[in-house]
Design a protein around this motif. Structure first.
Motif, PDB file in Angstrom:
ATOM      1  N   MET A   1       0.808  -1.219   0.000  1.00 45.13           N
ATOM      2  CA  MET A   1       0.000   0.000   0.000  1.00 45.13           C
ATOM      3  C   MET A   1       0.842   1.271   0.000  1.00 45.13           C
ATOM      4  SD  MET A   1      -3.110  -1.273   0.126  1.00 45.13           S
ATOM      5  CE  MET A   1      -4.125   0.117   0.604  1.00 45.13           C
ATOM      6  N   GLY A   2       2.110   1.143   0.329  1.00 43.09           N
ATOM      7  CA  GLY A   2       2.973   2.320   0.389  1.00 43.09           C
ATOM      8  C   GLY A   2       3.708   2.624  -0.905  1.00 43.09           C
ATOM      9  N   TYR A   3       3.410   1.883  -1.970  1.00 40.61           N
ATOM     10  CA  TYR A   3       4.157   2.021  -3.217  1.00 40.61           C
ATOM     11  C   TYR A   3       3.460   2.892  -4.260  1.00 40.61           C
ATOM     12  CZ  TYR A   3       7.359  -1.540  -1.523  1.00 40.61           C
ATOM     13  OH  TYR A   3       8.286  -2.234  -0.783  1.00 40.61           O
ATOM     14  N   GLY A   4       2.500   3.672  -3.828  1.00 44.87           N
ATOM     15  CA  GLY A   4       1.870   4.594  -4.764  1.00 44.87           C
ATOM     16  C   GLY A   4       0.447   4.200  -5.129  1.00 44.87           C
ATOM     17  N   PRO A   5      -0.268   5.118  -5.817  1.00 50.18           N
ATOM     18  CA  PRO A   5      -1.693   4.917  -6.118  1.00 50.18           C
ATOM     19  C   PRO A   5      -1.991   3.642  -6.908  1.00 50.18           C
ATOM     20  CG  PRO A   5      -1.065   7.193  -6.502  1.00 50.18           C
ATOM     21  CD  PRO A   5       0.203   6.443  -6.238  1.00 50.18           C
ATOM     22  N   GLU A   6      -1.169   3.316  -7.903  1.00 54.80           N
ATOM     23  CA  GLU A   6      -1.433   2.111  -8.692  1.00 54.80           C
ATOM     24  C   GLU A   6      -1.265   0.856  -7.835  1.00 54.80           C
ATOM     25  OE1 GLU A   6       0.908   2.038 -12.213  1.00 54.80           O
ATOM     26  OE2 GLU A   6      -0.065   3.817 -13.095  1.00 54.80           O
ATOM     27  N   ALA A   7      -0.273   0.867  -6.966  1.00 54.46           N
ATOM     28  CA  ALA A   7      -0.060  -0.280  -6.080  1.00 54.46           C
ATOM     29  C   ALA A   7      -1.217  -0.435  -5.102  1.00 54.46           C
ATOM     30  CB  ALA A   7       1.257  -0.117  -5.319  1.00 54.46           C
ATOM     31  N   VAL A   8      -1.753   0.692  -4.642  1.00 52.46           N
ATOM     32  CA  VAL A   8      -2.913   0.646  -3.740  1.00 52.46           C
ATOM     33  C   VAL A   8      -4.086  -0.030  -4.437  1.00 52.46           C
ATOM     34  CG1 VAL A   8      -4.661   2.040  -2.568  1.00 52.46           C
ATOM     35  CG2 VAL A   8      -2.244   2.618  -2.330  1.00 52.46           C
ATOM     36  N   LEU A   9      -4.341   0.356  -5.681  1.00 49.45           N
ATOM     37  CA  LEU A   9      -5.452  -0.243  -6.422  1.00 49.45           C
ATOM     38  C   LEU A   9      -5.240  -1.739  -6.627  1.00 49.45           C
ATOM     39  CD1 LEU A   9      -6.123   2.527  -9.115  1.00 49.45           C
ATOM     40  CD2 LEU A   9      -7.465   2.031  -7.052  1.00 49.45           C
ATOM     41  N   ARG A  10      -3.995  -2.128  -6.939  1.00 49.49           N
ATOM     42  CA  ARG A  10      -3.712  -3.559  -7.103  1.00 49.49           C
ATOM     43  C   ARG A  10      -3.915  -4.314  -5.792  1.00 49.49           C
ATOM     44  NH1 ARG A  10       0.685  -1.620 -10.204  1.00 49.49           N
ATOM     45  NH2 ARG A  10       2.104  -1.949  -8.441  1.00 49.49           N
ATOM     46  N   ALA A  11      -3.439  -3.720  -4.687  1.00 49.60           N
ATOM     47  CA  ALA A  11      -3.577  -4.375  -3.383  1.00 49.60           C
ATOM     48  C   ALA A  11      -5.038  -4.524  -2.995  1.00 49.60           C
ATOM     49  CB  ALA A  11      -2.822  -3.579  -2.321  1.00 49.60           C
ATOM     50  N   GLN A  12      -5.818  -3.488  -3.267  1.00 50.43           N
ATOM     51  CA  GLN A  12      -7.247  -3.542  -2.948  1.00 50.43           C
ATOM     52  C   GLN A  12      -7.958  -4.594  -3.785  1.00 50.43           C
ATOM     53  OE1 GLN A  12      -8.259   0.608  -3.534  1.00 50.43           O
ATOM     54  NE2 GLN A  12      -8.096   1.058  -1.350  1.00 50.43           N
ATOM     55  N   ALA A  13      -7.632  -4.647  -5.070  1.00 51.96           N
ATOM     56  CA  ALA A  13      -8.260  -5.641  -5.951  1.00 51.96           C
ATOM     57  C   ALA A  13      -7.885  -7.055  -5.527  1.00 51.96           C
ATOM     58  CB  ALA A  13      -7.848  -5.382  -7.399  1.00 51.96           C
ATOM     59  N   ASP A  14      -6.623  -7.238  -5.153  1.00 54.25           N
ATOM     60  CA  ASP A  14      -6.174  -8.556  -4.719  1.00 54.25           C
ATOM     61  C   ASP A  14      -6.876  -8.966  -3.433  1.00 54.25           C
ATOM     62  OD1 ASP A  14      -4.451 -10.897  -4.789  1.00 54.25           O
ATOM     63  OD2 ASP A  14      -3.366  -9.993  -3.125  1.00 54.25           O
ATOM     64  N   ALA A  15      -7.009  -8.032  -2.504  1.00 54.99           N
ATOM     65  CA  ALA A  15      -7.700  -8.339  -1.249  1.00 54.99           C
ATOM     66  C   ALA A  15      -9.165  -8.667  -1.495  1.00 54.99           C
ATOM     67  CB  ALA A  15      -7.568  -7.175  -0.274  1.00 54.99           C
ATOM     68  N   GLU A  16      -9.804  -7.929  -2.383  1.00 58.70           N
ATOM     69  CA  GLU A  16     -11.204  -8.206  -2.712  1.00 58.70           C
ATOM     70  C   GLU A  16     -11.344  -9.596  -3.326  1.00 58.70           C
ATOM     71  OE1 GLU A  16     -13.829  -6.528  -1.976  1.00 58.70           O
ATOM     72  OE2 GLU A  16     -12.928  -4.660  -1.266  1.00 58.70           O
ATOM     73  N   ALA A  17     -10.385  -9.975  -4.173  1.00 60.69           N
ATOM     74  CA  ALA A  17     -10.419 -11.311  -4.765  1.00 60.69           C
ATOM     75  C   ALA A  17     -10.270 -12.385  -3.699  1.00 60.69           C
ATOM     76  CB  ALA A  17      -9.310 -11.439  -5.811  1.00 60.69           C
ATOM     77  N   GLN A  18      -9.414 -12.128  -2.717  1.00 58.72           N
ATOM     78  CA  GLN A  18      -9.256 -13.092  -1.630  1.00 58.72           C
ATOM     79  C   GLN A  18     -10.553 -13.228  -0.840  1.00 58.72           C
ATOM     80  OE1 GLN A  18      -5.556 -12.446   0.770  1.00 58.72           O
ATOM     81  NE2 GLN A  18      -5.078 -10.958  -0.834  1.00 58.72           N
ATOM     82  N   ILE A  19     -11.206 -12.098  -0.572  1.00 61.71           N
ATOM     83  CA  ILE A  19     -12.480 -12.129   0.160  1.00 61.71           C
ATOM     84  C   ILE A  19     -13.508 -12.931  -0.628  1.00 61.71           C
ATOM     85  CG2 ILE A  19     -14.412 -10.740   1.002  1.00 61.71           C
ATOM     86  CD1 ILE A  19     -12.355  -8.516   1.609  1.00 61.71           C
ATOM     87  N   ASN A  20     -13.577 -12.689  -1.926  1.00 61.21           N
ATOM     88  CA  ASN A  20     -14.532 -13.409  -2.766  1.00 61.21           C
ATOM     89  C   ASN A  20     -14.259 -14.906  -2.757  1.00 61.21           C
ATOM     90  OD1 ASN A  20     -15.877 -11.063  -3.528  1.00 61.21           O
ATOM     91  ND2 ASN A  20     -14.644 -10.767  -5.359  1.00 61.21           N
ATOM     92  N   ALA A  21     -12.977 -15.267  -2.784  1.00 59.96           N
ATOM     93  CA  ALA A  21     -12.616 -16.701  -2.802  1.00 59.96           C
ATOM     94  C   ALA A  21     -12.946 -17.372  -1.470  1.00 59.96           C
ATOM     95  CB  ALA A  21     -11.129 -16.846  -3.117  1.00 59.96           C
ATOM     96  N   VAL A  22     -12.671 -16.656  -0.386  1.00 62.68           N
ATOM     97  CA  VAL A  22     -12.877 -17.234   0.954  1.00 62.68           C
ATOM     98  C   VAL A  22     -14.359 -17.328   1.288  1.00 62.68           C
ATOM     99  CG1 VAL A  22     -12.566 -16.766   3.415  1.00 62.68           C
ATOM    100  CG2 VAL A  22     -10.628 -16.555   1.851  1.00 62.68           C
ATOM    101  N   LEU A  23     -15.130 -16.332   0.856  1.00 68.33           N
ATOM    102  CA  LEU A  23     -16.539 -16.248   1.238  1.00 68.33           C
ATOM    103  C   LEU A  23     -17.476 -16.548   0.076  1.00 68.33           C
ATOM    104  CD1 LEU A  23     -16.375 -13.105   3.529  1.00 68.33           C
ATOM    105  CD2 LEU A  23     -16.440 -15.487   4.216  1.00 68.33           C
ATOM    106  N   ALA A  24     -16.977 -17.270  -0.905  1.00 72.52           N
ATOM    107  CA  ALA A  24     -17.813 -17.617  -2.073  1.00 72.52           C
ATOM    108  C   ALA A  24     -18.984 -18.479  -1.645  1.00 72.52           C
ATOM    109  CB  ALA A  24     -16.974 -18.348  -3.111  1.00 72.52           C
TER     110      ALA A  24
END
Length: 199
Positions: free
Chosen positions: A176-199
């Motif tokens: 999250m500390g690597y700039g705006p694009e990295a923040v978006l990637r981290a958020q998308a990755d976390a959302e994907a993990q949530i979707n996979a865990v709570l599918a």
């Protein structure tokens, strides 16, 4: 189902770990009204740290405590009651200097009480907070998952397991500390993990 959400960021607003914890709780609750959610924000309502007065209060028999001691122990009792009543815990956990926040450490110190949430037996320690599912939403400025710099996850596993909570799922938002694009990637990755865990 009873859900306990613990937000442990020092930020009352704008916390990524809190945002992720909120997203997990939203997925767990869905559109049902049969779920009770208790939220504790440790930034807006910080729990007092353990000090000498607290240790004396805890070591004093309940019927011998002063009014001040009783009030202090009651603060911990309330947090313990939250956990005991919960079927699911959702922890929002940022990484500060490779560890948990002082707010979260104070919460763990409050809920870890001998003969109440754990006990020592001839076979070793036994956690008494069993049969609970735990989701931990981790937000990090750097990338630490699975590496030597991630002392946070082993510590959390040890604490939760010691108290009897062994069914733990970690959700990571890293870089999250690597700039705006990295923040978006981290958020998308976390959302994907949530979707996979709570599918």
């Amino acid at each position: 189902m009873n859900i306990l959400q613990i937000n442990s960021s020092a930020r009352s607003t704008g916390s990524e770990s809190t945002r992720l914890a909120d997203a997990i709780v939203a997925r767990l609750t869905g559109n049902t009204t049969a779920v009770k959610v208790i939220r504790r924000d440790l930034a807006s309502q910080p729990h007092p740290i353990i000090d000498e007065a607290t240790l004396k209060a805890l070591a004093t028999a309940p019927d011998q405590r002063s009014a001040q001691q009783a009030l202090r122990v009651a603060l911990d009792d309330a947090l313990i009651a939250d956990v005991q009543a919960a079927d699911v815990l959702v922890l929002g956990v940022p990484m500060y200097n490779f560890g948990m926040t002082v707010q979260l450490k104070s919460w763990f110190d409050a809920i870890a009480r001998a003969q109440v949430t754990f006990r020592y037996t001839e076979a070793g320690p036994e956690g008494l907070l069993k049969n609970k599912k735990v989701y931990v939403a981790l937000a990090r400025g750097g990338v630490h998952r699975g590496g030597a710099s991630d002392s946070q996850v082993p510590h959390l596993k040890t604490l939760l397991g010691f108290l009897g909570m062994t069914d733990v799922q970690f959700i990571y938002a890293e870089g999250m500390g690597y700039g705006p694009e990295a923040v978006l990637r981290a958020q998308a990755d976390a959302e994907a993990q949530i979707n996979a865990v709570l599918a």
